[in-house]
Scaffold this motif. Structure first.
Motif, PDB file in Angstrom:
ATOM      1  N   ALA A  13       0.830  -1.197   0.000  1.00  0.00           N
ATOM      2  CA  ALA A  13       0.000   0.000   0.000  1.00  0.00           C
ATOM      3  C   ALA A  13       0.870   1.255   0.000  1.00  0.00           C
ATOM      4  O   ALA A  13       0.613   2.207  -0.749  1.00  0.00           O
ATOM      5  CB  ALA A  13      -0.938   0.001   1.212  1.00  0.00           C
ATOM      6  N   VAL A  14       1.898   1.271   0.838  1.00  0.00           N
ATOM      7  CA  VAL A  14       2.789   2.426   0.886  1.00  0.00           C
ATOM      8  C   VAL A  14       3.513   2.601  -0.448  1.00  0.00           C
ATOM      9  O   VAL A  14       3.657   3.716  -0.975  1.00  0.00           O
ATOM     10  CB  VAL A  14       3.806   2.270   2.034  1.00  0.00           C
ATOM     11  CG1 VAL A  14       4.851   3.380   1.986  1.00  0.00           C
ATOM     12  CG2 VAL A  14       3.099   2.277   3.381  1.00  0.00           C
ATOM     13  N   LEU A  15       3.940   1.466  -1.028  1.00  0.00           N
ATOM     14  CA  LEU A  15       4.693   1.509  -2.284  1.00  0.00           C
ATOM     15  C   LEU A  15       3.827   2.030  -3.425  1.00  0.00           C
ATOM     16  O   LEU A  15       4.242   2.907  -4.193  1.00  0.00           O
ATOM     17  CB  LEU A  15       5.220   0.103  -2.593  1.00  0.00           C
ATOM     18  CG  LEU A  15       6.377  -0.021  -3.584  1.00  0.00           C
ATOM     19  CD1 LEU A  15       7.587   0.747  -3.101  1.00  0.00           C
ATOM     20  CD2 LEU A  15       6.742  -1.498  -3.774  1.00  0.00           C
ATOM     21  N   ARG A 125      -7.597   1.185   2.493  1.00  0.00           N
ATOM     22  CA  ARG A 125      -6.465   0.763   3.326  1.00  0.00           C
ATOM     23  C   ARG A 125      -5.246   1.631   3.065  1.00  0.00           C
ATOM     24  O   ARG A 125      -4.472   1.948   3.977  1.00  0.00           O
ATOM     25  CB  ARG A 125      -6.137  -0.708   3.069  1.00  0.00           C
ATOM     26  CG  ARG A 125      -7.148  -1.672   3.686  1.00  0.00           C
ATOM     27  CD  ARG A 125      -6.574  -3.080   3.755  1.00  0.00           C
ATOM     28  NE  ARG A 125      -6.316  -3.627   2.433  1.00  0.00           N
ATOM     29  CZ  ARG A 125      -7.209  -4.305   1.719  1.00  0.00           C
ATOM     30  NH1 ARG A 125      -8.432  -4.487   2.204  1.00  0.00           N
ATOM     31  NH2 ARG A 125      -6.902  -4.779   0.535  1.00  0.00           N
ATOM     32  N   ILE A 126      -5.062   2.036   1.785  1.00  0.00           N
ATOM     33  CA  ILE A 126      -3.932   2.918   1.467  1.00  0.00           C
ATOM     34  C   ILE A 126      -4.102   4.262   2.170  1.00  0.00           C
ATOM     35  O   ILE A 126      -3.151   4.810   2.732  1.00  0.00           O
ATOM     36  CB  ILE A 126      -3.819   3.111  -0.059  1.00  0.00           C
ATOM     37  CG1 ILE A 126      -3.377   1.800  -0.724  1.00  0.00           C
ATOM     38  CG2 ILE A 126      -2.833   4.222  -0.401  1.00  0.00           C
ATOM     39  CD1 ILE A 126      -3.376   1.841  -2.238  1.00  0.00           C
ATOM     40  N   ASP A 127      -5.344   4.788   2.132  1.00  0.00           N
ATOM     41  CA  ASP A 127      -5.597   6.056   2.818  1.00  0.00           C
ATOM     42  C   ASP A 127      -5.348   5.920   4.308  1.00  0.00           C
ATOM     43  O   ASP A 127      -4.757   6.815   4.939  1.00  0.00           O
ATOM     44  CB  ASP A 127      -7.044   6.512   2.571  1.00  0.00           C
ATOM     45  CG  ASP A 127      -7.276   6.911   1.114  1.00  0.00           C
ATOM     46  OD1 ASP A 127      -6.285   7.224   0.432  1.00  0.00           O
ATOM     47  OD2 ASP A 127      -8.444   6.880   0.682  1.00  0.00           O
ATOM     48  N   HIS A 128      -5.811   4.775   4.857  1.00  0.00           N
ATOM     49  CA  HIS A 128      -5.599   4.551   6.285  1.00  0.00           C
ATOM     50  C   HIS A 128      -4.106   4.446   6.607  1.00  0.00           C
ATOM     51  O   HIS A 128      -3.629   5.010   7.604  1.00  0.00           O
ATOM     52  CB  HIS A 128      -6.321   3.266   6.713  1.00  0.00           C
ATOM     53  CG  HIS A 128      -6.098   2.908   8.154  1.00  0.00           C
ATOM     54  ND1 HIS A 128      -6.661   3.620   9.187  1.00  0.00           N
ATOM     55  CD2 HIS A 128      -5.362   1.900   8.723  1.00  0.00           C
ATOM     56  CE1 HIS A 128      -6.297   3.079  10.338  1.00  0.00           C
ATOM     57  NE2 HIS A 128      -5.507   2.053  10.093  1.00  0.00           N
ATOM     58  N   LEU A 133       0.889   6.770   8.673  1.00  0.00           N
ATOM     59  CA  LEU A 133       2.254   7.273   8.477  1.00  0.00           C
ATOM     60  C   LEU A 133       2.358   8.737   8.880  1.00  0.00           C
ATOM     61  O   LEU A 133       3.354   9.159   9.485  1.00  0.00           O
ATOM     62  CB  LEU A 133       2.666   7.089   7.015  1.00  0.00           C
ATOM     63  CG  LEU A 133       2.896   5.644   6.547  1.00  0.00           C
ATOM     64  CD1 LEU A 133       3.157   5.614   5.052  1.00  0.00           C
ATOM     65  CD2 LEU A 133       4.067   5.006   7.299  1.00  0.00           C
ATOM     66  N   GLN A 134       1.324   9.532   8.519  1.00  0.00           N
ATOM     67  CA  GLN A 134       1.345  10.941   8.902  1.00  0.00           C
ATOM     68  C   GLN A 134       1.309  11.095  10.416  1.00  0.00           C
ATOM     69  O   GLN A 134       2.023  11.927  10.983  1.00  0.00           O
ATOM     70  CB  GLN A 134       0.156  11.668   8.278  1.00  0.00           C
ATOM     71  CG  GLN A 134       0.259  11.824   6.759  1.00  0.00           C
ATOM     72  CD  GLN A 134      -0.958  12.488   6.161  1.00  0.00           C
ATOM     73  OE1 GLN A 134      -1.962  12.707   6.848  1.00  0.00           O
ATOM     74  NE2 GLN A 134      -0.899  12.792   4.872  1.00  0.00           N
ATOM     75  N   ASN A 135       0.454  10.277  11.075  1.00  0.00           N
ATOM     76  CA  ASN A 135       0.414  10.327  12.533  1.00  0.00           C
ATOM     77  C   ASN A 135       1.746   9.911  13.138  1.00  0.00           C
ATOM     78  O   ASN A 135       2.216  10.502  14.111  1.00  0.00           O
ATOM     79  CB  ASN A 135      -0.703   9.416  13.060  1.00  0.00           C
ATOM     80  CG  ASN A 135      -2.087   9.935  12.696  1.00  0.00           C
ATOM     81  OD1 ASN A 135      -2.270  11.137  12.515  1.00  0.00           O
ATOM     82  ND2 ASN A 135      -3.048   9.040  12.590  1.00  0.00           N
ATOM     83  N   GLY A 136       2.345   8.859  12.541  1.00  0.00           N
ATOM     84  CA  GLY A 136       3.655   8.426  13.034  1.00  0.00           C
ATOM     85  C   GLY A 136       4.703   9.507  12.858  1.00  0.00           C
ATOM     86  O   GLY A 136       5.538   9.734  13.742  1.00  0.00           O
TER      87      GLY A 136
END
Length: 219
Positions: A13-15, A125-128, A133-136
Motif C-alpha cells: 500500500a505504501v509503495l 487501506r492505502i488512505d488509512h 504514516l502521517q500520525n507516526g
C-alpha cells in the motif's frame, strides 16, 4: 502467516501510494528530473511485483475460506498494479505521443465489479496507511521536540551542578584557609601560655631562693 500477508499488504500500500504520486509528477516533469522519476517508479513497480509474488506464495499455504478471501485480495492488488503500470507507460511517453484514453472505459474493460470493490477497499487501506504514516511522522516530530527540551533542561541542570561544584570548591578553600588561621591562633595561644607558665615558674624559683637565703642569713 496472515499477519505476514498483512505486513506485505501494508508495504504494498505504501509503495503503490508513492508510485501513484510519482506518476502524477512524471507528467509535469521533463529532462533529467523526469528520467529520475521514471527510474524510481520502474524500481518500485518491480518491488511491488515481488511483494505480490510473496503474498501469492503465502496464500498457497493456506486452506479454507481464508485462502479464497486472501486470494481475492491479491488479485485486486494485481489488477491495481496493472492499472498503475499502464498509467506509468502513458505518463513516461513524450507529450506529443501520448494517447488520450478514457479512464472509465479502461477501468471497466480490465476489471470486474467484484475487483473494483476490492480495489476500493484497497484504496481505503492505502488512505488509512497514509494517515497512520502521517500520525507516526507527527509523533516522531513531537518526540524530537520533547527530546530537545529534555536535552536543554539537562544542559541547564548540568550547568547548575557545575556552578554548585565551583561554589563548593570555593567554600572548601575558604574553610581550609580559616582552619589554617584558627590552627595558627591556637598555636600562638599555646606558645603564650607556655611562656607565661615559664615566667611564673621562674618567679617562684627566684622567690624560693630569696626566702631561703633570707632565713639562712638570720640564723
Amino acid at each position: 502467516m496472515a499477519s505476514l500477508i498483512d505486513n506485505y499488504e501494508q508495504q504494498y500500500a505504501v509503495l503503490t501510494a508513492d508510485v501513484t504520486a510519482k506518476i502524477g509528477r512524471i507528467r509535469t516533469q521533463s529532462g533529467n528530473e523526469k528520467r529520475a522519476f521514471v527510474q524510481d517508479v520502474d524500481r518500485q513497480i518491480e518491488e511491488a511485483q515481488e511483494l505480490l509474488e510473496q503474498m501469492e506464495l503465502e496464500v498457497r499455504g493456506l486452506t479454507g475460506t481464508a485462502r479464497d478471501r486472501l486470494r481475492g485480495r491479491v488479485e485486486s492488488h494485481r489488477a491495481e498494479l496493472k492499472r498503475l503500470t499502464q498509467e506509468f507507460q502513458l505518463a513516461k511517453k513524450p507529450k506529443d505521443e501520448s494517447i488520450e484514453i478514457s479512464r472509465e472505459d479502461s477501468w471497466e474493460s480490465n476489471i470486474t465489479e467484484d475487483q473494483k470493490k476490492r480495489l476500493l477497499d484497497t484504496s481505503d487501506r492505502i488512505d488509512h496507511t497514509g494517515r497512520t504514516l502521517q500520525n507516526g511522522y507527527r509523533m516522531v516530530l513531537e518526540t524530537e521536540e520533547i527530546g530537545s527540551q529534555v536535552l536543554k533542561e539537562l544542559h541547564e541542570q548540568r550547568e547548575t551542578i557545575q556552578r554548585g561544584r565551583g561554589r563548593l570548591r570555593e567554600t572548601d578553600a575558604e574553610l581550609g584557609l580559616g582552619s589554617r588561621l584558627l590552627s595558627g591562633m591556637i598555636l600562638r595561644n599555646l606558645q603564650q601560655r607556655f611562656i607565661l607558665a615559664g615566667v611564673a615558674l621562674t618567679l617562684i624559683i627566684v622567690a624560693c631562693v630569696v626566702v631561703y637565703y633570707s632565713f639562712k642569713s638570720k640564723s
